[in-house]
Motif scaffolding. Structure first.
Motif, PDB file in Angstrom:
ATOM      1  N   HIS A 236      91.708  75.056  -9.873  1.00  0.00           N
ATOM      2  CA  HIS A 236      90.888  74.016 -10.498  1.00  0.00           C
ATOM      3  C   HIS A 236      89.616  74.628 -11.085  1.00  0.00           C
ATOM      4  CE1 HIS A 236      88.506  70.410 -10.996  1.00  0.00           C
ATOM      5  NE2 HIS A 236      89.622  69.697 -10.844  1.00  0.00           N
ATOM      6  N   THR A 237      89.179  74.111 -12.211  1.00  0.00           N
ATOM      7  CA  THR A 237      88.005  74.654 -12.908  1.00  0.00           C
ATOM      8  C   THR A 237      86.717  74.555 -12.094  1.00  0.00           C
ATOM      9  OG1 THR A 237      87.647  72.539 -14.039  1.00  0.00           O
ATOM     10  CG2 THR A 237      88.940  74.214 -15.214  1.00  0.00           C
ATOM     11  N   LEU A 238      86.653  73.675 -11.108  1.00  0.00           N
ATOM     12  CA  LEU A 238      85.421  73.555 -10.321  1.00  0.00           C
ATOM     13  C   LEU A 238      85.056  74.876  -9.660  1.00  0.00           C
ATOM     14  CD1 LEU A 238      85.459  73.224  -6.901  1.00  0.00           C
ATOM     15  CD2 LEU A 238      86.888  71.327  -7.559  1.00  0.00           C
ATOM     16  N   PHE A 239      86.057  75.709  -9.337  1.00  0.00           N
ATOM     17  CA  PHE A 239      85.788  76.962  -8.635  1.00  0.00           C
ATOM     18  C   PHE A 239      85.121  77.994  -9.538  1.00  0.00           C
ATOM     19  CE2 PHE A 239      89.139  74.859  -6.239  1.00  0.00           C
ATOM     20  CZ  PHE A 239      88.503  74.771  -5.017  1.00  0.00           C
ATOM     21  N   GLN A 240      85.193  77.814 -10.848  1.00  0.00           N
ATOM     22  CA  GLN A 240      84.497  78.708 -11.773  1.00  0.00           C
ATOM     23  C   GLN A 240      82.991  78.491 -11.703  1.00  0.00           C
ATOM     24  OE1 GLN A 240      86.254  78.307 -15.685  1.00  0.00           O
ATOM     25  NE2 GLN A 240      88.318  78.462 -14.843  1.00  0.00           N
ATOM     26  N   ARG A 241      82.563  77.352 -11.187  1.00  0.00           N
ATOM     27  CA  ARG A 241      81.140  77.014 -11.088  1.00  0.00           C
ATOM     28  C   ARG A 241      80.526  77.473  -9.768  1.00  0.00           C
ATOM     29  NH1 ARG A 241      79.646  72.706 -14.484  1.00  0.00           N
ATOM     30  NH2 ARG A 241      81.360  71.902 -15.727  1.00  0.00           N
ATOM     31  N   CYS A 242      81.340  78.055  -8.887  1.00  0.00           N
ATOM     32  CA  CYS A 242      80.891  78.312  -7.521  1.00  0.00           C
ATOM     33  C   CYS A 242      81.107  79.768  -7.113  1.00  0.00           C
ATOM     34  CB  CYS A 242      81.666  77.419  -6.552  1.00  0.00           C
ATOM     35  SG  CYS A 242      81.498  75.668  -6.920  1.00  0.00           S
ATOM     36  N   GLU A 243      80.204  80.229  -6.238  1.00  0.00           N
ATOM     37  CA  GLU A 243      80.309  81.585  -5.689  1.00  0.00           C
ATOM     38  C   GLU A 243      80.578  81.569  -4.186  1.00  0.00           C
ATOM     39  OE1 GLU A 243      80.471  84.270  -7.563  1.00  0.00           O
ATOM     40  OE2 GLU A 243      80.260  82.928  -9.295  1.00  0.00           O
ATOM     41  N   SER A 244      80.627  80.373  -3.601  1.00  0.00           N
ATOM     42  CA  SER A 244      80.896  80.251  -2.170  1.00  0.00           C
ATOM     43  C   SER A 244      81.436  78.845  -1.897  1.00  0.00           C
ATOM     44  CB  SER A 244      79.626  80.476  -1.354  1.00  0.00           C
ATOM     45  OG  SER A 244      78.739  79.376  -1.523  1.00  0.00           O
ATOM     46  N   LEU A 245      81.984  78.670  -0.706  1.00  0.00           N
ATOM     47  CA  LEU A 245      82.462  77.345  -0.319  1.00  0.00           C
ATOM     48  C   LEU A 245      81.292  76.370  -0.200  1.00  0.00           C
ATOM     49  CD1 LEU A 245      84.879  75.616   0.330  1.00  0.00           C
ATOM     50  CD2 LEU A 245      84.786  76.441   2.689  1.00  0.00           C
ATOM     51  N   ASP A 246      80.156  76.853   0.267  1.00  0.00           N
ATOM     52  CA  ASP A 246      78.978  75.983   0.328  1.00  0.00           C
ATOM     53  C   ASP A 246      78.600  75.479  -1.062  1.00  0.00           C
ATOM     54  OD1 ASP A 246      78.744  76.171   3.090  1.00  0.00           O
ATOM     55  OD2 ASP A 246      77.332  77.845   2.996  1.00  0.00           O
ATOM     56  N   ASP A 247      78.738  76.345  -2.086  1.00  0.00           N
ATOM     57  CA  ASP A 247      78.445  75.933  -3.464  1.00  0.00           C
ATOM     58  C   ASP A 247      79.305  74.742  -3.886  1.00  0.00           C
ATOM     59  OD1 ASP A 247      76.590  77.951  -3.791  1.00  0.00           O
ATOM     60  OD2 ASP A 247      77.837  79.170  -5.133  1.00  0.00           O
ATOM     61  N   VAL A 248      80.568  74.725  -3.447  1.00  0.00           N
ATOM     62  CA  VAL A 248      81.480  73.632  -3.808  1.00  0.00           C
ATOM     63  C   VAL A 248      80.887  72.298  -3.331  1.00  0.00           C
ATOM     64  CG1 VAL A 248      83.775  72.624  -3.432  1.00  0.00           C
ATOM     65  CG2 VAL A 248      83.539  75.094  -3.788  1.00  0.00           C
ATOM     66  N   PHE A 249      80.356  72.291  -2.114  1.00  0.00           N
ATOM     67  CA  PHE A 249      79.824  71.058  -1.536  1.00  0.00           C
ATOM     68  C   PHE A 249      78.417  70.732  -2.034  1.00  0.00           C
ATOM     69  CE2 PHE A 249      83.439  71.851   1.056  1.00  0.00           C
ATOM     70  CZ  PHE A 249      83.875  70.595   1.438  1.00  0.00           C
ATOM     71  N   ARG A 250      77.813  71.650  -2.817  1.00  0.00           N
ATOM     72  CA  ARG A 250      76.518  71.397  -3.432  1.00  0.00           C
ATOM     73  C   ARG A 250      76.658  70.862  -4.869  1.00  0.00           C
ATOM     74  NH1 ARG A 250      74.320  75.740  -0.035  1.00  0.00           N
ATOM     75  NH2 ARG A 250      75.174  77.371  -1.364  1.00  0.00           N
ATOM     76  N   LEU A 251      77.882  70.909  -5.422  1.00  0.00           N
ATOM     77  CA  LEU A 251      78.077  70.356  -6.769  1.00  0.00           C
ATOM     78  C   LEU A 251      77.696  68.885  -6.740  1.00  0.00           C
ATOM     79  CD1 LEU A 251      81.522  71.947  -7.716  1.00  0.00           C
ATOM     80  CD2 LEU A 251      79.298  72.537  -8.690  1.00  0.00           C
ATOM     81  N   SER A 252      77.080  68.409  -7.814  1.00  0.00           N
ATOM     82  CA  SER A 252      76.701  66.995  -7.848  1.00  0.00           C
ATOM     83  C   SER A 252      76.619  66.526  -9.290  1.00  0.00           C
ATOM     84  CB  SER A 252      75.364  66.774  -7.144  1.00  0.00           C
ATOM     85  OG  SER A 252      74.330  67.402  -7.853  1.00  0.00           O
TER      86      SER A 252
END
Length: 153
Positions: free
Chosen positions: A133-149
């Motif tokens: 999924h493209t959301l993972f291109q915006r993140c460098e860690s699993l914590d980053d995923v949960f900081r997306l808003s």
């Protein structure tokens, strides 16, 4: 692509975390390599609330019973022939055991769910970008995923 192409699709998706791993579902029939990993989710049926749809989709795809938490972010994906608005929620496990589920609307030989796994962020990022999924291109860690808003496009 044939199944969901050339029309707007609303999806509800759940982010379920156990420590440093995220629940992911592998689909076939999406993308150039026929492999696509994304968090569990799917489309609400007419008259079905988003939370109800997510609970149903998790049970069908992963075997988990969940409680739907906060709306974390909205992702809009537009790459013709696909156009999807995706609502991503935090979810909590209420029971059940993780296993590869199925789509009750499809026959046994038409199933697109190929695997369900708890994956470390590094495992997800090891796949080519077109296979996750493209959301993972915006993140460098699993914590980053949960900081997306907010609204992602």
């Amino acid at each position: 692509m044939k199944l969901y192409g050339n029309r707007l699709r609303l999806r509800v998706c759940g982010l379920y975390r156990e420590g440093d791993r995220l629940l992911m579902v592998r689909h076939r029939g999406i993308g150039p390599t026929d492999t696509f990993w994304c968090p569990p989710g799917g489309g609400p049926q007419f008259g079905e609330a988003a939370h109800e749809a997510l609970v149903r989709e998790f049970a069908e795809e992963t075997g988990l019973k969940i409680a739907v938490g906060d709306l974390l972010f909205v992702n809009e994906f537009m790459q013709p022939p696909l156009h999807a608005l995706e609502l991503f929620f935090d979810v909590k496990n209420l029971g059940g055991s993780i296993h590869q589920g199925f789509d009750p609307e499809m026959g046994a030989d038409e199933q697109i769910i190929q695997d369900v796994q708890m994956m470390h962020f590094e495992e997800i990022k090891a796949y080519p970008p077109e296979e996750v999924h493209t959301l993972f291109q915006r993140c460098e860690s699993l914590d980053d995923v949960f900081r997306l808003s907010g609204y992602l496009h």
